[in-house]
Each structure stands twice: as C-alpha cells, then as structure tokens.
Scaffold this active site. Structure first.
Site, PDB file in Angstrom:
ATOM      1  N   HIS A 168       0.866  -1.186   0.000  1.00 19.33           N
ATOM      2  CA  HIS A 168       0.000   0.000   0.000  1.00 19.33           C
ATOM      3  C   HIS A 168       0.896   1.228   0.000  1.00 19.33           C
ATOM      4  O   HIS A 168       1.709   1.414   0.914  1.00 19.33           O
ATOM      5  CB  HIS A 168      -0.922   0.018   1.217  1.00 19.33           C
ATOM      6  CG  HIS A 168      -1.840   1.202   1.242  1.00 19.33           C
ATOM      7  ND1 HIS A 168      -3.112   1.174   0.689  1.00 19.33           N
ATOM      8  CD2 HIS A 168      -1.669   2.465   1.720  1.00 19.33           C
ATOM      9  CE1 HIS A 168      -3.670   2.362   0.836  1.00 19.33           C
ATOM     10  NE2 HIS A 168      -2.824   3.160   1.460  1.00 19.33           N
ATOM     11  N   CYS A 169       0.747   2.061  -1.022  1.00 23.04           N
ATOM     12  CA  CYS A 169       1.621   3.229  -1.170  1.00 23.04           C
ATOM     13  C   CYS A 169       0.845   4.503  -0.841  1.00 23.04           C
ATOM     14  O   CYS A 169      -0.033   4.917  -1.618  1.00 23.04           O
ATOM     15  CB  CYS A 169       2.169   3.301  -2.595  1.00 23.04           C
ATOM     16  SG  CYS A 169       3.312   4.683  -2.857  1.00 23.04           S
TER      17      CYS A 169
END
Length: 339
Positions: A168-169
């Site tokens: 998850h960025c």
C-alpha cells in the site's frame, strides 16, 4: 386521497461495496480514504516543475537549446499520467464472498477439520495449490470469507484482498497490485528521470550564470527583487531534487530488482522465497527478460468489481390526488391509503 406510488432509485454497485475506499466520478475513480500524502506528492511535482518551466527553462532554451523544455515537458506529462493511472484505478481488489458462499465455505471447512473440542485452537485454514510443480499455500481471509488466490494479500488500510498484492503506497493514495503495478513502476521510473533532469539543468543554470558574473555574485545577485527571488527559487528546486533523488531513485532500483525476479514487495519483506526452506520462486521464469515482459507487458486483467453495475431499490412516495372510479375502470396498481 393520498396514493402511494412506488418509484425505483438507481443505485450503483460501488455505493454498496465494502472496504475503506473512496469513489469519485460515479465509481470510475477508486482510491484509498487516506489521500493527504497523495496531495503532497502532487504539490511537490507540480510546484517543482512549475518553477523549472517558469524560470530556468526560459534561460536554458535561449542559451543552450529549445529542446530542453520540450523533453522536460514530455517527462512531466508521462510521470503525471502514470501517477494518476496508478492512483485512480482498481489495483485488483477481490470481491468478498456472498453470505451463501461464505456459509458454504464454512461448512466445507467444518466438514474437513471436524469439530474442534472446546478450549483447543482450530487448525489453520489453508489449501494447497500446485504451481510449476511446487506446492503453494492458499490462506483463508476471515474478513472477505474467501481463500485468497496465490500472491494475494489483505490490505489492512483499504480492508480489501488485492490480487498480486505488492504494497500500500500512501504517496499514490492507493494499493499497488496486479492491475496497476506496471503503471506504478513506470511512474517512479519517469519521476526518477525527471528529478535527475531538473537537478542537472539547475546545476547547469547556476554554472552558466557563474561563468558570466561569478558563483558568489550569482548567489548574491540582487540587481532587483525579481533576480533575488529567482536565485532563492533555484536553490529551493536544487534542494528538493537532491533529497528526492535518494528516495525515488533508490525505490526505482529496488523495484527494478523485483521485476527482474518476478517478485513482489510483500514477498520480499516476508522472505517467501529466501527463507530457511530455500523454496524457489515458482513464478520466476529464470530469465530476466521473460520476467520483465510478464510483469510490465503481460495482458492486463479486467476489474472484477463491476463498480458501475446497477442495483435498483424501490422507494415509496405519497402523492395527493383524487381518484374517481367509473364503470369499467380498472383497479390501479398503486396501494391506496385512507381517504
């Protein structure tokens, strides 16, 4: 007489999807709810490039070549396009099981494991799956009520299972998975090139000015307020690019390594293929070119969420009016209230 009239309200499926996602443009745009760092990413890219195009590019285009701002514009547009494509797309979210499906899966698990005596821990819910003559374990997701496909994982931030989950960025405001990983990689690659490009030509700009009036005079250039502000902005651009280089270029190198091995960040952190058992990666072709082609050039699967599919819900509304019935008049379909 008040008459109850049934009206249907069109509801899209994205309005009923579970998980912690934000939808815009009638479900066409899908992002995580936490978007503050994504806005910071946009601000840094747009601000730095705006200063470069407004000041240094004009001077360099005259002194060196008009191709300098053209190439910078191409890199900027490509980086922004891949960023928005990564941020606004479905990363590969796997739909949760329907109640009937979840009940059936639970019944199968109980039939396989039997009843667990009270006080004892139930066995892990795992299925074995064979890939390239190697056994891969499929884990059960207690939230989505499904056995996750190979390489899928549950994102705790978006509360969804994502196929070929990488990470998850927060910088792009979305998960990075099977459907947007190639765009994420192209974004950080183009951003690295853009940062190096702006940083290099900022140094060239300072060097050209220093050849004319000297380096110290360039930093102290104050024939007018505009020149002094220009020098301060150039130094600010250099500092932003310098500190961005280490993180973005390093991240690009790390993901280039992962692409060459056909591996994900999640698998690298967990040590899935480099642990004590020394299990080989069953998804790797043993060839860097083949791995890169599969990850970056393979067919892109369609989204399975059907975000813009239609659900219809009935709403009953009361209308005032007179109703006269003569001979041969048919019974109205609406429900009549008290007169």
């Amino acid at each position: 007489m008040s008459v109850m009239v049934a009206r249907k309200k069109v509801v899209r499926k994205w309005e009923k999807l579970p998980g912690r996602n934000t939808f815009c443009c009638d479900g066409r745009i899908m992002m995580a709810r936490q978007k503050g760092i994504f806005y910071l990413t946009l601000f840094l890219i747009l601000g730095t490039c705006a200063l470069f195009f407004a000041f240094e590019c004009r001077y360099l285009a005259v002194q060196l070549s008009p191709a300098i701002p053209v190439f910078a514009a191409v890199l900027f547009l490509f980086a922004m396009a891949t960023l928005l494509r990564t941020s606004f797309s479905d990363p590969g979210v796997i739909p949760r099981a329907l109640p009937d499906e979840a009940a059936f899966i639970e019944m199968e698990i109980e039939a396989t494991n039997g009843t667990v005596p009270q006080g004892q821990r139930p066995p892990p819910r795992i299925k074995n799956f064979q890939i390239n003559n190697q056994i891969v374990k499929l884990k059960y997701c207690y939230t989505c009520k499904i056995f996750r496909p190979p390489r899928a994982s549950h994102c705790s931030i978006c509360d969804n299972c994502v196929e070929r989950f990488d990470h998850h960025c927060p910088w792009v405001g979305n998960c990075v998975g099977k459907r947007n990983y190639r765009y994420f990689y192209l974004f950080i690659l183009s951003l690295s090139l853009l940062t190096i490009y702006i940083f290099t030509f900022n140094i060239v700009y300072v060097a050209l000015k220093s050849l004319k009036i000297g380096f110290l005079n360039t930093l102290k250039e104050t024939p007018g307020r505009c020149s002094q502000s220009l020098t301060v902005l150039t130094v600010l651009e250099v500092l932003i690019c310098f500190f961005t280089l280490w993180s973005v270029v390093g991240l690009t190198g790390f993901h280039t390594f992962l692409v060459a091995l056909n591996q994900t960040t999640n698998e690298d952190i967990k040590g899935s293929w480099t642990g004590k058992n020394r299990v080989q990666n069953p998804y790797s072709h043993g060839n860097i070119v083949k791995n890169c082609c599969e990850v970056l050039c393979g067919p892109l699967p369609p989204s399975v969420l059907d975000r813009r599919g239609i659900l219809q819900q009935e709403e009953s509304t009361a209308q005032e009016g007179s109703c006269s019935r003569g001979p041969g008049t048919q019974e109205p379909l609406a429900t009549q209230g008290p007169g």
